[in-house]
Motif scaffolding. Structure first.
Motif, short mmCIF file in Angstrom:
data_model
loop_
_atom_site.label_atom_id
_atom_site.label_comp_id
_atom_site.label_asym_id
_atom_site.label_seq_id
_atom_site.Cartn_x
_atom_site.Cartn_y
_atom_site.Cartn_z
N SER A 46 0.81 -1.22 0.00
CA SER A 46 0.00 0.00 0.00
C SER A 46 0.84 1.27 0.00
N VAL A 47 1.99 1.24 0.65
CA VAL A 47 2.81 2.45 0.82
C VAL A 47 3.25 3.07 -0.51
N PRO A 48 3.77 2.31 -1.49
CA PRO A 48 4.22 2.93 -2.74
C PRO A 48 3.10 3.63 -3.52
N LEU A 49 1.85 3.25 -3.30
CA LEU A 49 0.75 3.86 -4.03
C LEU A 49 0.59 5.34 -3.73
N LEU A 50 1.11 5.77 -2.59
CA LEU A 50 1.02 7.18 -2.20
C LEU A 50 1.77 8.09 -3.16
N PHE A 51 2.74 7.54 -3.88
CA PHE A 51 3.62 8.36 -4.72
C PHE A 51 3.19 8.36 -6.20
N LEU A 52 2.06 7.73 -6.51
CA LEU A 52 1.58 7.72 -7.89
C LEU A 52 1.02 9.08 -8.29
N PRO A 53 1.27 9.55 -9.51
CA PRO A 53 0.53 10.69 -10.04
C PRO A 53 -0.79 10.19 -10.61
N ASP A 54 -1.75 11.07 -10.81
CA ASP A 54 -2.96 10.64 -11.48
C ASP A 54 -2.71 10.62 -12.99
N THR A 55 -3.65 10.08 -13.75
CA THR A 55 -3.43 9.93 -15.19
C THR A 55 -3.51 11.28 -15.91
N PRO A 56 -2.77 11.45 -17.00
CA PRO A 56 -2.82 12.71 -17.77
C PRO A 56 -4.24 13.04 -18.24
N PHE A 57 -4.99 12.01 -18.62
CA PHE A 57 -6.35 12.24 -19.09
C PHE A 57 -7.22 12.86 -18.00
N PHE A 58 -7.14 12.30 -16.78
CA PHE A 58 -7.94 12.83 -15.68
C PHE A 58 -7.48 14.24 -15.30
N LEU A 59 -6.16 14.44 -15.22
CA LEU A 59 -5.62 15.76 -14.87
C LEU A 59 -6.08 16.81 -15.89
N HIS A 60 -6.04 16.46 -17.16
CA HIS A 60 -6.47 17.40 -18.21
C HIS A 60 -7.96 17.70 -18.09
N SER A 61 -8.75 16.69 -17.75
CA SER A 61 -10.20 16.89 -17.63
C SER A 61 -10.55 17.82 -16.48
N LYS A 62 -9.65 17.93 -15.51
CA LYS A 62 -9.88 18.82 -14.37
C LYS A 62 -9.18 20.17 -14.55
N GLY A 63 -8.70 20.45 -15.75
CA GLY A 63 -8.09 21.75 -16.04
C GLY A 63 -6.63 21.86 -15.64
N LYS A 64 -6.00 20.75 -15.22
CA LYS A 64 -4.60 20.77 -14.80
C LYS A 64 -3.72 20.38 -15.99
N THR A 65 -3.76 21.24 -17.00
CA THR A 65 -3.07 20.93 -18.26
C THR A 65 -1.56 20.84 -18.10
N ASP A 66 -0.99 21.74 -17.32
CA ASP A 66 0.47 21.73 -17.13
C ASP A 66 0.92 20.44 -16.44
N LYS A 67 0.18 20.03 -15.43
CA LYS A 67 0.53 18.80 -14.72
C LYS A 67 0.34 17.59 -15.64
N ALA A 68 -0.72 17.62 -16.43
CA ALA A 68 -0.96 16.53 -17.38
C ALA A 68 0.18 16.42 -18.39
#
Length: 453
Positions: free
Chosen positions: A173-195
């Motif tokens: 479970s511990v390594p899951l904390l360091f995952l980024p979210d997917t580019p598709f989801f980030l873009h859908s939430k307006g976080k284009t730079d992060k995506a």
């Protein structure tokens, strides 16, 4: 290969352990000397322990579909960690049957989050060229978890195994904390730079990342469309029809019924092969088959692998039926002692190397944009309904019509599923999501459109 694929699938390791949990544990729970409960369980109680998780996950599927679009793929996966640890602790200290049924109920509901979120996460971070092979990691890690259960469970006490189960959940479970979210989801939430940042890392090229981000533009507009309007789209409805029938068929071929009752089936054969050793061998075969899918996925088309997989299962189920039919009349000896083990190995290998690995990849590929989360959710709901049906009534069928006819029924479903895949399921290997949607529309994609995709 990005570490993200390894980390996101770590959570599936414990799901595999949970899926195979009933195989060694049912044997212990029916043994007066090994059961931790105040009495041994009945056959009816055993069938509920095996199947109740699938029934519970039907309800949780609706929730995860909403959560994936609101909090993201990453946090849906993280949400499973603490409840799974609590359930493992409940198993350790269980003293009555209701505690096990409660634990299996919650565990099944939690695992449905993973079987939706992980394939969607993997398909959205993988390139179209690597999507098939990388997305099979779900089956590889699930199979690895199954191997752990089948290799350790039969040889240690009930409490010892569930303690190991809890420790593995905590560690993965511990390594899951360091995952980024997917580019598709980030873009859908307006976080284009992060995506763009995440996609540049994944594609190892800012130019390729920008080109892929550009393809999200239409999807961003689609996200604003009311969910109800999705079901008015003919292509989406076609995808739903294909995946619903496909998911039902993947369970009616009987793999989960055989897998969940594996050690019980091996004990019932009364052959000279040790059930404990046989279950370890079958678990290792399943893990090997999962790795083979990654290799096969690069060399052959999806439909070729799926159909070959089902043909292998057909012969395995026929072999099981033949063994139990012969066993009704005469005492088995010689080669017949090994026929059930060989047949089970063929069933497990064929399913794991083909349909068991590719079904989640294929389902995620058949939906595009805003329809993907709800499409995968609906597909998993159908899958879990039929998992419940096959696992709950498997023992009832073997008692009422006999094991031979039961296995032959499964073999017949393998052939019917082959026919459906050949005529109705589109080929998705090496195609972008837009190319797959074009094929579903029945249109021929021009060379220029293909280059843009």
């Amino acid at each position: 290969m990005p570490w993200l694929f390894w980390v996101v699938n770590l959570s599936v390791l414990t799901t595999g352990m949970g899926l195979a949990w009933s195989s060694p544990m049912l044997v212990k729970l029916t043994d007066e000397e090994e059961t931790p409960l105040n009495r041994t369980i009945t056959e009816e109680e055993g069938s509920w322990i095996v199947s109740i998780g699938s029934l519970a996950s039907i309800l949780s599927n609706f929730l995860v579909g909403v959560l994936m679009d609101s909090i993201g793929r990453k946090y849906c996966i993280l949400l499973t960690c603490v409840p799974k640890l609590i359930i493992a602790l409940l198993f350790i200290f269980a003293t009555d049957i209701w505690m096990l049924i409660l634990g299996r109920t919650v565990n099944g509901a939690i695992d449905s989050f993973l079987f939706i979120a992980v394939p969607v996460y993997a398909s959205e971070i993988a390139s179209k060229e690597m999507r098939g092979s990388l997305c099979t990691f779900l089956q590889i890690f699930s199979s690895l978890g199954i191997v752990v259960t089948l290799s350790v469970g039969p040889f240690v006490s009930y409490v010892t195994f569930n303690t190991i189960f809890a420790v593995v959940i905590l560690v993965t479970s511990v390594p899951l904390l360091f995952l980024p979210d997917t580019p598709f989801f980030l873009h859908s939430k307006g976080k284009t730079d992060k995506a763009l940042e995440v996609l540049t890392y994944l594609r190892d090229s800012e130019q390729l990342a920008k080109e892929e981000i550009a393809t999200y533009a239409q999807t961003e507009n689609d996200e604003k469309i009311d969910k109800i309007s999705i079901f008015k789209d003919r292509v989406v409805l076609k995808s739903f029809a294909i995946t619903i029938v496909f998911c039902a068929c993947t369970q009616l071929v009987g793999f989960n019924a055989v897998s969940f009752y594996l050690q019980t089936i091996l004990v019932s054969t009364n052959s000279n092969v040790s059930p404990e050793i046989a279950s370890v061998v079958i678990g290792m075969i399943q893990l090997l088959a999962s790795f083979c899918t990654t290799i096969l996925g690069d060399k052959f088309k999806r439909k070729q692998i799926l159909i070959t997989s089902l043909i292998g299962m057909f012969f395995g189920m026929v072999g099981l039926g033949v063994f139990f039919k012969i066993k009704e009349d005469v005492e088995v000896f010689g080669f017949l002692n090994y026929l059930p083990l060989i047949s089970l190995i063929l069933v497990v290998y064929s399913y794991s190397a083909g349909i068991g690995s590719l079904m989640w990849v294929l389902i995620a590929e058949l939906f595009d944009g805003p329809a993907r989360a709800i499409g995968v959710t609906t597909s998993l709901m159908v899958t879990t309904i039929f998992i419940f049906i096959t696992t709950k009534y498997f023992s009832f069928l073997t008692l009422s019509i006999g094991p031979a006819i039961t296995y032959w029924m499964f073999s017949g479903m393998c052939i019917l599923t082959c026919i459906f895949i050949y005529f109705c399921v589109p080929e998705t290997k090496g195609k972008s999501f837009s190319e797959i949607q074009t094929e579903l529309r029945g249109e021929k994609q021009t060379k220029g459109d293909a280059e843009k995709s």
